[in-house]
Design a protein around this motif. Structure first.
Motif, PDB file in Angstrom:
ATOM      1  N   SER A 186       1.080  -1.284  -0.086  1.00 29.55           N
ATOM      2  CA  SER A 186      -0.017   0.123   0.148  1.00 29.55           C
ATOM      3  C   SER A 186       1.020   1.182  -0.139  1.00 29.55           C
ATOM      4  O   SER A 186       2.189   1.260   0.157  1.00 29.55           O
ATOM      5  N   ARG A 187       0.169   2.385  -0.071  1.00 29.42           N
ATOM      6  CA  ARG A 187       0.815   3.578  -0.339  1.00 29.42           C
ATOM      7  C   ARG A 187       1.343   4.050   1.235  1.00 29.42           C
ATOM      8  O   ARG A 187       0.940   3.663   2.321  1.00 29.42           O
ATOM      9  N   SER A 188       2.334   4.926   1.061  1.00 29.95           N
ATOM     10  CA  SER A 188       3.085   5.362   2.537  1.00 29.95           C
ATOM     11  C   SER A 188       2.614   6.569   2.806  1.00 29.95           C
ATOM     12  O   SER A 188       1.405   7.213   2.463  1.00 29.95           O
ATOM     13  N   LYS A 189       3.005   7.039   4.082  1.00 26.08           N
ATOM     14  CA  LYS A 189       2.542   8.220   4.511  1.00 26.08           C
ATOM     15  C   LYS A 189       2.523   9.666   3.588  1.00 26.08           C
ATOM     16  O   LYS A 189       2.021  10.616   3.837  1.00 26.08           O
ATOM     17  N   GLN A 190       3.424   9.542   2.898  1.00 29.26           N
ATOM     18  CA  GLN A 190       3.671  10.601   1.951  1.00 29.26           C
ATOM     19  C   GLN A 190       3.283  10.310   0.503  1.00 29.26           C
ATOM     20  O   GLN A 190       3.528  10.874  -0.579  1.00 29.26           O
ATOM     21  N   GLY A 191       2.290   9.351   0.245  1.00 30.58           N
ATOM     22  CA  GLY A 191       1.644   8.674  -0.942  1.00 30.58           C
ATOM     23  C   GLY A 191       2.599   7.924  -1.602  1.00 30.58           C
ATOM     24  O   GLY A 191       2.277   6.771  -1.749  1.00 30.58           O
ATOM     25  N   ARG A 192       3.813   8.457  -2.121  1.00 35.70           N
ATOM     26  CA  ARG A 192       4.735   7.593  -3.001  1.00 35.70           C
ATOM     27  C   ARG A 192       5.911   8.084  -3.052  1.00 35.70           C
ATOM     28  O   ARG A 192       6.204   9.555  -2.513  1.00 35.70           O
ATOM     29  N   PRO A 193       7.104   7.597  -3.115  1.00 33.60           N
ATOM     30  CA  PRO A 193       8.508   8.358  -3.052  1.00 33.60           C
ATOM     31  C   PRO A 193       8.546   9.514  -4.028  1.00 33.60           C
ATOM     32  O   PRO A 193       8.014   9.524  -4.940  1.00 33.60           O
ATOM     33  N   VAL A 194       9.254  10.275  -3.687  1.00 37.10           N
ATOM     34  CA  VAL A 194       9.739  11.576  -4.494  1.00 37.10           C
ATOM     35  C   VAL A 194      10.810  11.155  -5.692  1.00 37.10           C
ATOM     36  O   VAL A 194      11.753  10.370  -5.505  1.00 37.10           O
ATOM     37  N   ILE A 195      10.312  11.757  -7.032  1.00 39.67           N
ATOM     38  CA  ILE A 195      11.182  11.038  -7.993  1.00 39.67           C
ATOM     39  C   ILE A 195      12.036  12.440  -8.381  1.00 39.67           C
ATOM     40  O   ILE A 195      11.643  13.464  -8.512  1.00 39.67           O
ATOM     41  N   PHE A 196      13.287  12.036  -8.498  1.00 40.19           N
ATOM     42  CA  PHE A 196      14.443  12.872  -9.129  1.00 40.19           C
ATOM     43  C   PHE A 196      14.961  12.493 -10.372  1.00 40.19           C
ATOM     44  O   PHE A 196      15.014  11.155 -10.738  1.00 40.19           O
ATOM     45  N   GLN A 197      15.464  13.251 -11.144  1.00 42.25           N
ATOM     46  CA  GLN A 197      16.099  12.900 -12.652  1.00 42.25           C
ATOM     47  C   GLN A 197      17.282  14.131 -12.580  1.00 42.25           C
ATOM     48  O   GLN A 197      17.571  14.847 -12.021  1.00 42.25           O
ATOM     49  N   ALA A 198      18.092  13.248 -13.651  1.00 46.83           N
ATOM     50  CA  ALA A 198      19.118  14.221 -14.152  1.00 46.83           C
ATOM     51  C   ALA A 198      19.507  14.152 -15.618  1.00 46.83           C
ATOM     52  O   ALA A 198      19.191  12.901 -15.984  1.00 46.83           O
ATOM     53  N   GLY A 199      19.492  15.262 -15.994  1.00 44.81           N
ATOM     54  CA  GLY A 199      19.946  15.300 -17.629  1.00 44.81           C
ATOM     55  C   GLY A 199      19.958  16.565 -18.258  1.00 44.81           C
ATOM     56  O   GLY A 199      19.655  17.817 -17.400  1.00 44.81           O
ATOM     57  N   THR A 200      20.157  16.800 -19.468  1.00 43.11           N
ATOM     58  CA  THR A 200      20.166  18.195 -20.075  1.00 43.11           C
ATOM     59  C   THR A 200      19.542  18.344 -21.310  1.00 43.11           C
ATOM     60  O   THR A 200      19.160  19.221 -21.865  1.00 43.11           O
ATOM     61  N   SER A 201      19.240  17.130 -22.083  1.00 45.24           N
ATOM     62  CA  SER A 201      18.737  17.214 -23.430  1.00 45.24           C
ATOM     63  C   SER A 201      17.039  17.873 -23.411  1.00 45.24           C
ATOM     64  O   SER A 201      16.464  17.556 -22.249  1.00 45.24           O
TER      65      SER A 201
END
Length: 363
Positions: A186-201
């Motif tokens: 089930s979902r957590s206290k914050q709903g779901r993990p925070v998503i980070f990404q990296a790139g430049t294009s």
């Protein structure tokens, strides 16, 4: 409000495979009210790699251990979408999120050819990586919504454990992945993990503006970071999202002293640890604590960053920053004195993500 991240690496002997070292650094960062521990990762090594990469813990394993030694600080793992399995990652990250009571983050990256070779993916070309990442993120986000927030009733008297109408299969069919779902957590206290990404294009920016909540930016050039931030937030707005809920995160490895001379001595000490003939550039954020605090304030107030990712280069780098710079930033009123929340989203000022199935029923 100014925000901070933490990326552990270091030159302490055996630090990369010493859980006590990780615990010490995570607890020091939490003492400094940092937002998160942010772990980089590699999947292809050779004799020329830095010692940290030659023998290191797998990210989710060490972050799970750190979750038991900390209470507030976020825990972000780096995983390559080019060779990981989206169902497995969704389950691992959701588990970390529940174990840590809502403090997990996922840094979703693509891969280099060496990493692809280690995971039987040499048939992929560079042109596959971002379309594959798009599918991967769509799947993990969908799986994290497998259960609506009130799906689990757990009523012993009636014998009703959950409402099956609030469990949802994803039934995803793409060019790279096929996943039925649902996810078995089930979902957590914050709903779901925070998503980070990296790139430049431009292709990266299109995917990040739809899926990411924070983006890593090269911190070498102030004007570039500022213009990159403006363009990304413009694309976020075009996706119908609030740019205020999207965090720009330049990477820096400051060397700080009580005085400029002390910082210079630390830089020379760091140079002495390098192999013969290897020169390192001076960090962008360098000098006395007051000078570094002023640089951070400028980058923040001019829109070049929302979140600062600190790398440890000098052996005492984190301790110096926490002890010398953080108090000045707190006095300036641009950094917290206490955590606002027990969840990573809460401390980053990000909203709770409404379950997509609940959202659709309200329309």
């Amino acid at each position: 409000m100014e925000l901070y991240g933490l990326a552990p690496s270091g030159y302490a002997c055996q630090a990369s495979e010493n859980v006590d070292y990780y615990v010490q650094k995570a607890q020091k960062a939490e003492e400094g009210k940092f937002d998160m521990v942010f772990l980089a990762d590699v999947s292809h090594i050779g004799p020329g790699m830095i010692p940290h990469y030659l023998s290191m813990f797998e990210g989710i394993s060490i972050l799970s251990a750190l979750s038991m030694a900390t209470s507030y600080i976020g825990l972000t793992a780096t995983i390559a979408t080019s060779y990981a399995d989206p169902f497995t990652v969704a389950r691992q990250m959701a588990s970390l999120d529940k174990i840590s009571n809502g403090r997990a983050g996922l840094n979703a990256i693509t891969s280099n050819p060496g990493g692809l070779a280690n995971y039987s993916r040499t048939h992929l070309s560079k042109s596959d990586l971002y379309p594959m990442q798009k599918e991967f993120l769509e799947i993990v986000e969908g799986l994290w919504d497998s259960y609506e927030d009130d799906a689990f009733i757990r009523d012993k008297e009636s014998g009703i454990f959950y409402d099956p109408k609030k469990m949802h299969a994803i039934n995803y069919r793409g060019n790279y992945f096929s996943v039925d779902g649902p996810l078995n957590i089930s979902r957590s206290k914050q709903g779901r993990p925070v998503i980070f990404q990296a790139g430049t294009s431009s292709e990266f920016m299109n995917i990040a503006s739809k899926h990411a909540e924070g983006v890593l930016v090269n911190g070498d050039n102030f004007e570039y970071a500022k213009s990159f931030s403006m363009e990304l937030k413009r694309r976020v707005a075009l996706e119908g999202r609030s740019p205020d809920d999207f965090l720009i995160m330049p990477i820096q490895h400051p060397i700080v002293g009580s005085t400029e001379r002390e910082a210079e001595e630390k830089f020379q000490e760091l140079e002495s640890l390098m192999p013969y003939g290897y020169k390192i550039p001076k960090p962008k954020f360098f000098g006395s604590a007051e000078k570094v605090a002023n640089q951070i304030q400028l980058w923040y107030e001019e829109g070049a960053m929302d979140l600062l990712l600190l790398r440890q280069e000098h052996p005492s780098g984190f301790d110096n920053f926490v002890d010398l710079v953080v108090p000045i930033l707190q006095e300036k009123g641009i950094f917290r004195k206490e955590y606002e929340s027990h969840t990573l989203r809460g401390n980053l000022g990000l909203p709770y993500p409404e379950n997509s199935y609940e959202k659709s029923t309200k329309k």
